[in-house]
Design a protein around this motif. Sequence first.
Motif, PDB file in Angstrom:
ATOM      1  N   LEU A 151      24.927  42.325  46.231  1.00  0.00           N
ATOM      2  CA  LEU A 151      24.330  42.977  46.805  1.00  0.00           C
ATOM      3  C   LEU A 151      23.787  41.426  47.542  1.00  0.00           C
ATOM      4  O   LEU A 151      23.163  40.687  48.083  1.00  0.00           O
ATOM      5  CB  LEU A 151      24.177  43.991  47.655  1.00  0.00           C
ATOM      6  CG  LEU A 151      25.931  44.583  48.005  1.00  0.00           C
ATOM      7  CD1 LEU A 151      24.827  46.096  47.648  1.00  0.00           C
ATOM      8  CD2 LEU A 151      26.206  44.616  48.622  1.00  0.00           C
ATOM      9  N   GLU A 152      22.541  41.475  46.079  1.00  0.00           N
ATOM     10  CA  GLU A 152      21.997  40.577  46.675  1.00  0.00           C
ATOM     11  C   GLU A 152      22.257  39.012  46.085  1.00  0.00           C
ATOM     12  O   GLU A 152      22.043  38.197  47.417  1.00  0.00           O
ATOM     13  CB  GLU A 152      20.690  40.562  45.664  1.00  0.00           C
ATOM     14  CG  GLU A 152      19.477  40.132  45.059  1.00  0.00           C
ATOM     15  CD  GLU A 152      18.395  39.906  46.259  1.00  0.00           C
ATOM     16  OE1 GLU A 152      18.133  39.137  47.613  1.00  0.00           O
ATOM     17  OE2 GLU A 152      17.994  41.095  47.121  1.00  0.00           O
ATOM     18  N   THR A 153      23.084  38.655  45.801  1.00  0.00           N
ATOM     19  CA  THR A 153      23.780  37.594  45.926  1.00  0.00           C
ATOM     20  C   THR A 153      24.210  36.950  47.303  1.00  0.00           C
ATOM     21  O   THR A 153      24.465  35.948  47.583  1.00  0.00           O
ATOM     22  CB  THR A 153      24.572  37.163  44.503  1.00  0.00           C
ATOM     23  OG1 THR A 153      24.377  37.323  43.204  1.00  0.00           O
ATOM     24  CG2 THR A 153      25.776  36.246  44.518  1.00  0.00           C
ATOM     25  N   PHE A 154      25.419  37.895  47.979  1.00  0.00           N
ATOM     26  CA  PHE A 154      25.547  38.403  48.576  1.00  0.00           C
ATOM     27  C   PHE A 154      24.585  37.812  49.790  1.00  0.00           C
ATOM     28  O   PHE A 154      24.804  36.932  50.539  1.00  0.00           O
ATOM     29  CB  PHE A 154      26.910  39.478  49.466  1.00  0.00           C
ATOM     30  CG  PHE A 154      27.737  39.023  48.764  1.00  0.00           C
ATOM     31  CD1 PHE A 154      28.774  38.075  49.055  1.00  0.00           C
ATOM     32  CD2 PHE A 154      28.485  40.455  47.687  1.00  0.00           C
ATOM     33  CE1 PHE A 154      30.710  38.274  48.197  1.00  0.00           C
ATOM     34  CE2 PHE A 154      29.607  40.560  47.585  1.00  0.00           C
ATOM     35  CZ  PHE A 154      30.857  39.300  47.669  1.00  0.00           C
ATOM     36  N   ARG A 155      23.523  37.937  49.999  1.00  0.00           N
ATOM     37  CA  ARG A 155      22.759  38.052  50.623  1.00  0.00           C
ATOM     38  C   ARG A 155      22.221  37.085  50.973  1.00  0.00           C
ATOM     39  O   ARG A 155      21.384  36.211  51.808  1.00  0.00           O
ATOM     40  CB  ARG A 155      21.680  39.074  50.612  1.00  0.00           C
ATOM     41  CG  ARG A 155      21.897  40.708  50.909  1.00  0.00           C
ATOM     42  CD  ARG A 155      20.027  40.973  51.321  1.00  0.00           C
ATOM     43  NE  ARG A 155      21.020  43.464  50.913  1.00  0.00           N
ATOM     44  CZ  ARG A 155      20.879  43.830  49.621  1.00  0.00           C
ATOM     45  NH1 ARG A 155      20.716  43.191  48.465  1.00  0.00           N
ATOM     46  NH2 ARG A 155      21.127  44.880  50.146  1.00  0.00           N
TER      47      ARG A 155
END
Length: 335
Positions: free
Chosen positions: A176-180
Amino acid sequence: MITVSVCMIVKNESQVLARCLDSLRTIWDELIIVDTGSTDDTMEIARRYTDKVYEFAWTGDFSEARNFAIDHATCDYIYSADADEILEGENVKAFEALKLCLDPAVDVVQMYYGNQLDQGTVYNFDRELRAKLFKRLKPIRFKDPIHEIPDIDPIVIDSDIVITHRPTSMHAGRDLETFRKIISGGNKLSSRLQKFLDRELYLQGSVEDYESFAGYLKGVTCDPERTADEVIEACTLLVRYHRMRGEIPQMFDNVIKVMAHECNSEVCDELGAYYLSLGDYDNAAIWFFNAAYEVTPILGIKAGKETALLGLIDVYKALGNEEMVTEYTNRLKED
């Protein structure tokens, strides 16, 4: 007989790396391990198996790391492995036999990736065919900064080899951090990555995660270039988001948008949870029943059975109806 370069990217995989490498010992002719910033003894473990261990400064893009790894390969074919997967029993023998008889005209061999429902991964099926073995001299690059796949138009064959995915933990926070990072950089997610984000958020997202993606999801619902399915998935996530925040008019606004297309188990579960919280057990039972038996899930397979049946059990417990509690408990065990 073909030769195989096993290429891996790793970070803090000390708990599982040796297990993976021990299972692959007989299939590689070359082992390449790229570490993207471990703080445990991952690199020390890697060096017990190969002298081709490299460090790569993490950029937030999995494809960049994969491509760095395959750039060091020298064998006929590349096998792209993850540290939390293993090859077991007859599948090892099948891989060894494949090396002996593979037609060199073949560019890619697909293998079954199994045990995917363990640890609540973003997949809704326990196994699928994945491209795992690639011809090295065919120009191959990985694409997409997360859930990366090879960007090729190859001659492909399917094998019966099953690779067992055996994670010890989830990577939802990392993913999810990568998506952010992708979204904050002004990049638009492809339809494929949008689906991964939606599933990741639905299955593993915290309240804080929903907060951080709410604005983006609202943008998806208004984007004329998005498909109907992408809009419905975003609206479905927003139904949950607004229910958790107690923003009921906004919740129903997104419910209506979903139902204008086609309802799904996830939205029915959210309505069931909403009415259950009000003590409106009749309506709660209707929506949980609909989730289980009238519609289908679009993001999480458990929404159509486990979540819905647990909701029905809670309803009938609240009503003191032990007969129906037993009925749905038995159905849950059957599923």
